[in-house]
Design a protein around this motif. Structure first.
Motif, PDB file in Angstrom:
ATOM      1  N   ALA A  57     -13.467 -71.145 -19.250  1.00 25.87           N
ATOM      2  CA  ALA A  57     -12.395 -70.226 -19.644  1.00 25.87           C
ATOM      3  C   ALA A  57     -12.214 -69.142 -18.593  1.00 25.87           C
ATOM      4  O   ALA A  57     -13.180 -68.605 -18.054  1.00 25.87           O
ATOM      5  N   SER A  58     -10.963 -68.824 -18.288  1.00 25.72           N
ATOM      6  CA  SER A  58     -10.681 -67.791 -17.292  1.00 25.72           C
ATOM      7  C   SER A  58     -10.795 -66.389 -17.872  1.00 25.72           C
ATOM      8  O   SER A  58     -11.029 -65.427 -17.136  1.00 25.72           O
ATOM      9  N   GLU A  59     -10.637 -66.252 -19.191  1.00 24.82           N
ATOM     10  CA  GLU A  59     -10.727 -64.947 -19.836  1.00 24.82           C
ATOM     11  C   GLU A  59     -11.640 -65.031 -21.056  1.00 24.82           C
ATOM     12  O   GLU A  59     -11.594 -66.004 -21.807  1.00 24.82           O
ATOM     13  N   PRO A  60     -12.474 -64.011 -21.280  1.00 23.17           N
ATOM     14  CA  PRO A  60     -13.332 -64.011 -22.468  1.00 23.17           C
ATOM     15  C   PRO A  60     -12.540 -63.677 -23.726  1.00 23.17           C
ATOM     16  O   PRO A  60     -11.468 -63.072 -23.659  1.00 23.17           O
ATOM     17  N   ILE A  61     -13.080 -64.072 -24.862  1.00 25.72           N
ATOM     18  CA  ILE A  61     -12.488 -63.692 -26.144  1.00 25.72           C
ATOM     19  C   ILE A  61     -12.763 -62.220 -26.428  1.00 25.72           C
ATOM     20  O   ILE A  61     -11.912 -61.485 -26.927  1.00 25.72           O
ATOM     21  N   ALA A  62     -13.972 -61.792 -26.098  1.00 25.03           N
ATOM     22  CA  ALA A  62     -14.366 -60.399 -26.325  1.00 25.03           C
ATOM     23  C   ALA A  62     -15.495 -60.048 -25.372  1.00 25.03           C
ATOM     24  O   ALA A  62     -16.247 -60.917 -24.927  1.00 25.03           O
ATOM     25  N   VAL A  63     -15.600 -58.764 -25.057  1.00 21.51           N
ATOM     26  CA  VAL A  63     -16.711 -58.259 -24.246  1.00 21.51           C
ATOM     27  C   VAL A  63     -17.440 -57.191 -25.046  1.00 21.51           C
ATOM     28  O   VAL A  63     -16.871 -56.552 -25.938  1.00 21.51           O
ATOM     29  N   SER A  64     -18.700 -57.001 -24.720  1.00 20.37           N
ATOM     30  CA  SER A  64     -19.523 -56.076 -25.493  1.00 20.37           C
ATOM     31  C   SER A  64     -19.173 -54.624 -25.194  1.00 20.37           C
ATOM     32  O   SER A  64     -18.655 -54.285 -24.126  1.00 20.37           O
ATOM     33  N   VAL A  65     -19.473 -53.771 -26.173  1.00 18.99           N
ATOM     34  CA  VAL A  65     -19.314 -52.326 -26.014  1.00 18.99           C
ATOM     35  C   VAL A  65     -20.666 -51.668 -26.236  1.00 18.99           C
ATOM     36  O   VAL A  65     -21.541 -52.215 -26.920  1.00 18.99           O
ATOM     37  N   ASN A  66     -20.838 -50.498 -25.661  1.00 17.74           N
ATOM     38  CA  ASN A  66     -22.101 -49.781 -25.804  1.00 17.74           C
ATOM     39  C   ASN A  66     -22.269 -49.244 -27.219  1.00 17.74           C
ATOM     40  O   ASN A  66     -21.308 -48.842 -27.866  1.00 17.74           O
ATOM     41  N   GLY A  67     -23.499 -49.253 -27.685  1.00 12.45           N
ATOM     42  CA  GLY A  67     -23.814 -48.692 -28.994  1.00 12.45           C
ATOM     43  C   GLY A  67     -25.289 -48.343 -29.057  1.00 12.45           C
ATOM     44  O   GLY A  67     -26.011 -48.442 -28.061  1.00 12.45           O
ATOM     45  N   THR A  68     -25.739 -47.922 -30.215  1.00 17.78           N
ATOM     46  CA  THR A  68     -27.159 -47.634 -30.436  1.00 17.78           C
ATOM     47  C   THR A  68     -27.581 -48.267 -31.752  1.00 17.78           C
ATOM     48  O   THR A  68     -26.781 -48.383 -32.687  1.00 17.78           O
ATOM     49  N   ASN A  69     -28.844 -48.682 -31.819  1.00 23.91           N
ATOM     50  CA  ASN A  69     -29.348 -49.252 -33.065  1.00 23.91           C
ATOM     51  C   ASN A  69     -30.011 -48.168 -33.911  1.00 23.91           C
ATOM     52  O   ASN A  69     -29.964 -46.974 -33.573  1.00 23.91           O
ATOM     53  N   ALA A  70     -30.638 -48.575 -35.004  1.00 28.28           N
ATOM     54  CA  ALA A  70     -31.239 -47.610 -35.931  1.00 28.28           C
ATOM     55  C   ALA A  70     -32.363 -46.805 -35.288  1.00 28.28           C
ATOM     56  O   ALA A  70     -32.665 -45.686 -35.721  1.00 28.28           O
ATOM     57  N   ASP A  71     -32.969 -47.361 -34.240  1.00 30.48           N
ATOM     58  CA  ASP A  71     -34.055 -46.661 -33.546  1.00 30.48           C
ATOM     59  C   ASP A  71     -33.559 -45.802 -32.391  1.00 30.48           C
ATOM     60  O   ASP A  71     -34.362 -45.218 -31.660  1.00 30.48           O
ATOM     61  N   GLY A  72     -32.238 -45.753 -32.208  1.00 24.46           N
ATOM     62  CA  GLY A  72     -31.680 -44.959 -31.124  1.00 24.46           C
ATOM     63  C   GLY A  72     -31.675 -45.661 -29.785  1.00 24.46           C
ATOM     64  O   GLY A  72     -31.362 -45.042 -28.763  1.00 24.46           O
ATOM     65  N   ARG A  73     -32.010 -46.951 -29.759  1.00 27.62           N
ATOM     66  CA  ARG A  73     -32.013 -47.724 -28.522  1.00 27.62           C
ATOM     67  C   ARG A  73     -30.592 -48.108 -28.133  1.00 27.62           C
ATOM     68  O   ARG A  73     -29.744 -48.393 -28.989  1.00 27.62           O
TER      69      ARG A  73
END
Length: 280
Positions: free
Chosen positions: A224-240
Protein backbone atom coordinates in the motif's frame (compact mmCIF):
# COMPACT_ATOMS: atom_id res chain seq x y z
CA UNK A 1 -13.78 48.92 -8.84
CA UNK A 2 -17.28 50.33 -8.15
CA UNK A 3 -16.26 53.51 -10.00
CA UNK A 4 -15.33 51.48 -13.08
CA UNK A 5 -18.65 49.60 -12.97
CA UNK A 6 -20.58 52.91 -12.94
CA UNK A 7 -18.65 54.15 -15.97
CA UNK A 8 -19.36 50.92 -17.85
CA UNK A 9 -23.09 51.19 -17.14
CA UNK A 10 -23.14 54.80 -18.34
CA UNK A 11 -21.17 54.09 -21.51
CA UNK A 12 -23.31 51.12 -22.54
CA UNK A 13 -26.66 52.92 -22.28
CA UNK A 14 -28.33 53.10 -25.68
CA UNK A 15 -29.92 56.59 -25.55
CA UNK A 16 -28.51 60.13 -25.47
CA UNK A 17 -27.41 63.10 -27.62
CA UNK A 18 -24.18 63.54 -29.56
CA UNK A 19 -22.60 65.25 -26.57
CA UNK A 20 -23.59 62.33 -24.37
CA UNK A 21 -22.08 59.88 -26.85
CA UNK A 22 -18.83 61.86 -26.79
CA UNK A 23 -18.77 61.63 -23.01
CA UNK A 24 -19.38 57.90 -23.30
CA UNK A 25 -16.46 57.56 -25.73
CA UNK A 26 -14.23 59.35 -23.25
CA UNK A 27 -15.53 56.94 -20.62
CA UNK A 28 -14.39 53.99 -22.73
CA UNK A 29 -10.92 55.50 -22.96
CA UNK A 30 -10.84 55.97 -19.17
CA UNK A 31 -11.84 52.33 -18.65
CA UNK A 32 -9.07 51.17 -20.99
CA UNK A 33 -6.47 53.26 -19.16
CA UNK A 34 -7.61 52.06 -15.71
CA UNK A 35 -7.55 48.40 -16.75
CA UNK A 36 -4.05 48.83 -18.22
CA UNK A 37 -2.81 50.37 -14.97
CA UNK A 38 -4.30 47.51 -12.90
CA UNK A 39 -2.70 44.85 -15.09
CA UNK A 40 0.70 46.54 -15.01
CA UNK A 41 0.70 46.87 -11.21
CA UNK A 42 -0.12 43.20 -10.55
CA UNK A 43 2.82 41.47 -8.84
CA UNK A 44 5.02 39.34 -11.06
CA UNK A 45 5.12 35.68 -9.95
CA UNK A 46 8.49 34.70 -8.51
CA UNK A 47 10.18 31.30 -8.52
CA UNK A 48 9.96 29.54 -5.18
CA UNK A 49 12.61 26.88 -4.56
CA UNK A 50 10.27 24.97 -2.28
CA UNK A 51 8.11 24.23 -5.36
CA UNK A 52 11.09 22.77 -7.23
CA UNK A 53 10.92 19.11 -8.18
CA UNK A 54 14.30 17.34 -8.32
CA UNK A 55 13.39 15.37 -11.45
CA UNK A 56 13.00 18.60 -13.41
CA UNK A 57 16.78 18.68 -13.81
CA UNK A 58 18.70 16.51 -16.24
CA UNK A 59 20.84 13.69 -14.88
CA UNK A 60 23.77 11.71 -16.22
CA UNK A 61 23.80 7.90 -16.21
CA UNK A 62 27.14 7.03 -14.62
CA UNK A 63 26.88 3.25 -14.26
CA UNK A 64 24.93 0.15 -13.31
CA UNK A 65 24.13 -1.25 -9.89
CA UNK A 66 23.61 -4.89 -8.90
CA UNK A 67 21.94 -6.33 -5.82
CA UNK A 68 24.22 -6.57 -2.78
CA UNK A 69 26.61 -4.12 -4.43
CA UNK A 70 27.91 -0.72 -3.32
CA UNK A 71 29.11 1.84 -5.85
CA UNK A 72 30.78 5.19 -5.30
CA UNK A 73 30.68 8.57 -6.97
CA UNK A 74 31.11 12.28 -6.50
CA UNK A 75 28.54 15.06 -6.87
CA UNK A 76 29.78 18.36 -8.26
CA UNK A 77 27.89 21.62 -8.53
CA UNK A 78 24.43 21.08 -10.11
CA UNK A 79 25.26 17.43 -10.86
CA UNK A 80 22.87 14.48 -10.50
CA UNK A 81 24.29 10.96 -10.86
CA UNK A 82 22.03 8.17 -12.12
CA UNK A 83 22.64 4.46 -11.49
CA UNK A 84 20.53 1.82 -13.22
CA UNK A 85 19.54 -1.62 -11.96
CA UNK A 86 17.21 -4.41 -13.05
CA UNK A 87 14.15 -4.97 -10.90
CA UNK A 88 11.24 -7.38 -10.99
CA UNK A 89 7.59 -6.75 -10.27
CA UNK A 90 6.77 -7.55 -6.65
CA UNK A 91 10.29 -7.01 -5.29
CA UNK A 92 11.10 -4.91 -2.22
CA UNK A 93 14.49 -3.18 -2.19
CA UNK A 94 16.64 -1.04 0.09
CA UNK A 95 18.60 1.83 -1.48
CA UNK A 96 20.97 3.77 0.78
CA UNK A 97 23.26 6.76 0.25
CA UNK A 98 26.21 7.44 2.53
CA UNK A 99 28.65 10.30 2.17
CA UNK A 100 29.73 13.76 3.18
CA UNK A 101 26.90 15.66 1.50
CA UNK A 102 23.26 16.37 2.36
CA UNK A 103 21.93 13.86 -0.15
CA UNK A 104 18.72 13.31 -2.07
CA UNK A 105 17.78 9.96 -3.62
CA UNK A 106 15.13 9.47 -6.31
CA UNK A 107 13.84 6.25 -7.83
CA UNK A 108 12.53 6.39 -11.40
CA UNK A 109 10.61 3.38 -12.79
CA UNK A 110 11.14 1.70 -16.18
CA UNK A 111 9.99 3.89 -19.07
CA UNK A 112 9.29 6.70 -16.62
CA UNK A 113 10.59 10.24 -16.21
CA UNK A 114 9.08 11.10 -12.82
CA UNK A 115 10.29 9.68 -9.52
CA UNK A 116 8.03 7.19 -7.73
CA UNK A 117 9.97 7.75 -4.50
CA UNK A 118 12.13 10.60 -3.18
CA UNK A 119 13.99 10.67 0.12
CA UNK A 120 16.16 13.28 1.80
CA UNK A 121 17.21 12.18 5.27
CA UNK A 122 15.63 8.87 6.36
CA UNK A 123 19.09 7.36 6.79
CA UNK A 124 20.09 9.84 9.49
CA UNK A 125 22.81 12.51 9.32
CA UNK A 126 21.08 14.02 6.26
CA UNK A 127 21.60 10.81 4.27
CA UNK A 128 18.95 9.49 1.88
CA UNK A 129 17.55 6.00 2.40
CA UNK A 130 14.67 4.23 0.65
CA UNK A 131 13.72 1.33 2.91
CA UNK A 132 11.63 -1.59 1.63
CA UNK A 133 10.68 0.23 -1.56
CA UNK A 134 8.13 -1.77 -3.56
CA UNK A 135 8.78 -2.30 -7.28
CA UNK A 136 5.56 -2.55 -9.28
CA UNK A 137 7.09 -3.24 -12.69
CA UNK A 138 9.77 -5.42 -14.24
CA UNK A 139 12.52 -3.54 -16.04
CA UNK A 140 15.35 -1.06 -15.63
CA UNK A 141 15.04 1.29 -12.66
CA UNK A 142 17.10 4.46 -12.23
CA UNK A 143 18.39 5.62 -8.85
CA UNK A 144 19.40 9.29 -8.96
CA UNK A 145 21.77 10.76 -6.35
CA UNK A 146 22.16 14.52 -5.88
CA UNK A 147 22.66 17.19 -3.27
CA UNK A 148 19.74 18.52 -1.26
CA UNK A 149 16.57 18.51 -3.44
CA UNK A 150 18.72 18.24 -6.55
CA UNK A 151 19.06 22.02 -6.54
CA UNK A 152 22.06 23.71 -8.15
CA UNK A 153 24.57 25.50 -5.93
CA UNK A 154 23.85 23.16 -3.02
CA UNK A 155 25.73 20.26 -1.45
CA UNK A 156 28.62 18.58 -3.23
CA UNK A 157 30.91 15.74 -2.23
CA UNK A 158 31.67 12.02 -2.40
CA UNK A 159 29.08 9.33 -1.73
CA UNK A 160 28.36 5.60 -1.89
CA UNK A 161 25.11 4.00 -3.04
CA UNK A 162 24.12 0.47 -2.05
CA UNK A 163 21.31 -1.79 -3.25
CA UNK A 164 20.00 -4.86 -1.46
CA UNK A 165 16.78 -6.88 -1.36
CA UNK A 166 14.57 -6.06 1.60
CA UNK A 167 14.16 -9.09 3.86
CA UNK A 168 10.91 -9.37 5.79
CA UNK A 169 10.12 -11.44 8.81
CA UNK A 170 6.75 -13.17 8.60
CA UNK A 171 3.91 -11.11 10.03
CA UNK A 172 2.70 -12.40 13.39
CA UNK A 173 -1.02 -12.59 14.22
CA UNK A 174 -2.30 -10.33 17.00
CA UNK A 175 -5.80 -11.13 18.23
CA UNK A 176 -8.30 -8.99 20.11
CA UNK A 177 -7.34 -8.82 23.78
CA UNK A 178 -3.82 -10.11 23.12
CA UNK A 179 -0.40 -8.64 23.88
CA UNK A 180 2.91 -9.31 22.09
CA UNK A 181 6.49 -8.10 22.33
CA UNK A 182 9.17 -7.40 19.77
CA UNK A 183 12.28 -5.48 18.83
CA UNK A 184 12.76 -2.92 16.04
CA UNK A 185 15.98 -4.31 14.59
CA UNK A 186 15.41 -3.68 10.84
CA UNK A 187 14.68 -0.53 8.84
CA UNK A 188 11.18 -1.72 7.94
CA UNK A 189 10.32 -2.82 11.48
CA UNK A 190 7.96 -5.60 12.59
CA UNK A 191 4.59 -6.60 11.15
CA UNK A 192 1.47 -8.01 12.81
CA UNK A 193 -1.78 -9.15 11.18
CA UNK A 194 -5.02 -7.97 12.79
CA UNK A 195 -8.50 -9.30 12.04
CA UNK A 196 -11.17 -6.59 12.30
CA UNK A 197 -14.94 -6.81 11.92
CA UNK A 198 -17.61 -4.34 10.86
CA UNK A 199 -18.42 -1.83 13.59
CA UNK A 200 -15.90 -3.30 16.03
CA UNK A 201 -13.93 -0.37 17.56
CA UNK A 202 -10.32 -1.18 18.37
CA UNK A 203 -7.37 0.39 20.15
CA UNK A 204 -3.74 -0.51 19.45
CA UNK A 205 -1.20 0.56 22.07
CA UNK A 206 2.56 0.26 21.49
CA UNK A 207 4.75 0.75 24.56
CA UNK A 208 8.50 1.13 23.88
CA UNK A 209 11.14 0.61 26.51
CA UNK A 210 11.63 3.60 28.80
CA UNK A 211 12.93 6.70 27.03
CA UNK A 212 12.92 5.18 23.53
CA UNK A 213 10.90 6.05 20.42
CA UNK A 214 8.88 3.86 18.05
CA UNK A 215 6.29 4.58 15.39
CA UNK A 216 3.29 2.54 14.28
CA UNK A 217 1.06 2.55 11.23
CA UNK A 218 -1.88 0.46 10.09
CA UNK A 219 -1.87 -0.67 6.46
CA UNK A 220 -4.15 -2.66 4.15
CA UNK A 221 -1.08 -4.50 2.77
CA UNK A 222 2.71 -4.28 2.50
CA UNK A 223 2.41 -2.78 -0.98
CA UNK A 224 0.00 0.00 0.00
CA UNK A 225 1.24 3.48 -0.87
CA UNK A 226 -0.66 5.12 2.00
CA UNK A 227 -1.40 3.86 5.53
CA UNK A 228 -4.92 3.62 6.90
CA UNK A 229 -3.82 5.28 10.13
CA UNK A 230 -0.65 6.35 11.93
CA UNK A 231 -0.03 6.35 15.65
CA UNK A 232 -0.30 9.39 17.91
CA UNK A 233 1.56 10.08 21.12
CA UNK A 234 -0.12 9.26 24.41
CA UNK A 235 0.54 8.02 27.93
CA UNK A 236 -0.62 4.89 29.72
CA UNK A 237 -1.89 4.51 33.28
CA UNK A 238 1.69 4.44 34.57
CA UNK A 239 2.59 7.68 32.81
CA UNK A 240 4.74 5.92 30.21
CA UNK A 241 4.90 7.32 26.68
CA UNK A 242 3.01 5.14 24.20
CA UNK A 243 1.89 5.18 20.57
CA UNK A 244 -1.85 4.74 20.00
CA UNK A 245 -4.03 3.88 16.99
CA UNK A 246 -7.83 3.76 17.28
CA UNK A 247 -10.49 3.08 14.68
CA UNK A 248 -13.70 1.38 13.62
CA UNK A 249 -13.87 -0.60 10.38
CA UNK A 250 -16.74 -0.59 7.90
CA UNK A 251 -15.84 -3.99 6.42
CA UNK A 252 -14.48 -7.30 7.66
CA UNK A 253 -10.82 -7.52 6.68
CA UNK A 254 -7.26 -8.31 7.72
CA UNK A 255 -5.01 -5.32 8.41
CA UNK A 256 -1.26 -5.10 8.76
CA UNK A 257 0.29 -3.32 11.74
CA UNK A 258 3.83 -2.03 11.17
CA UNK A 259 6.01 -0.99 14.12
CA UNK A 260 9.39 0.58 13.49
CA UNK A 261 12.04 2.64 15.23
CA UNK A 262 14.35 5.42 14.08
CA UNK A 263 16.50 4.27 11.17
CA UNK A 264 20.10 3.46 12.19
CA UNK A 265 19.24 3.83 15.88
CA UNK A 266 19.92 0.91 18.26
CA UNK A 267 17.12 -1.69 18.40
CA UNK A 268 14.20 -0.82 20.67
CA UNK A 269 12.19 -3.39 22.60
CA UNK A 270 8.45 -2.84 22.85
CA UNK A 271 5.11 -4.41 23.72
CA UNK A 272 1.94 -4.07 21.67
CA UNK A 273 -1.66 -4.77 22.64
CA UNK A 274 -4.94 -4.90 20.75
CA UNK A 275 -8.19 -4.24 22.62
CA UNK A 276 -11.68 -2.98 22.02
CA UNK A 277 -11.76 0.76 22.44
CA UNK A 278 -12.73 1.92 25.94
CA UNK A 279 -16.29 3.10 26.44
CA UNK A 280 -17.67 1.07 23.55
Amino acid sequence: MEFIIRIVRFVTRGDGSGRTMLIRLIGLIVIFVLVSIILRTRPTPTFNQTDFLPTQNAFAIVGTLAFDETVSGSIGEAERDAWQFEGESGQFVNLRVRGDLDSTLELIPPDGDAAIAIDFASGGDYQAFLCAQFLRFTGTYTAVVSGYLGLPDRDTGDYTLSLEPAVFEDARPLGMGERASGQTDTCDGDFFTIEVEIGDPYEIVVTPEEGEVVFARLMPSRTASEPIAVSVNGTNADGRAVEIITGTETVNRTLLLNIRGIVDAPPVEYTVSLNRAAGE
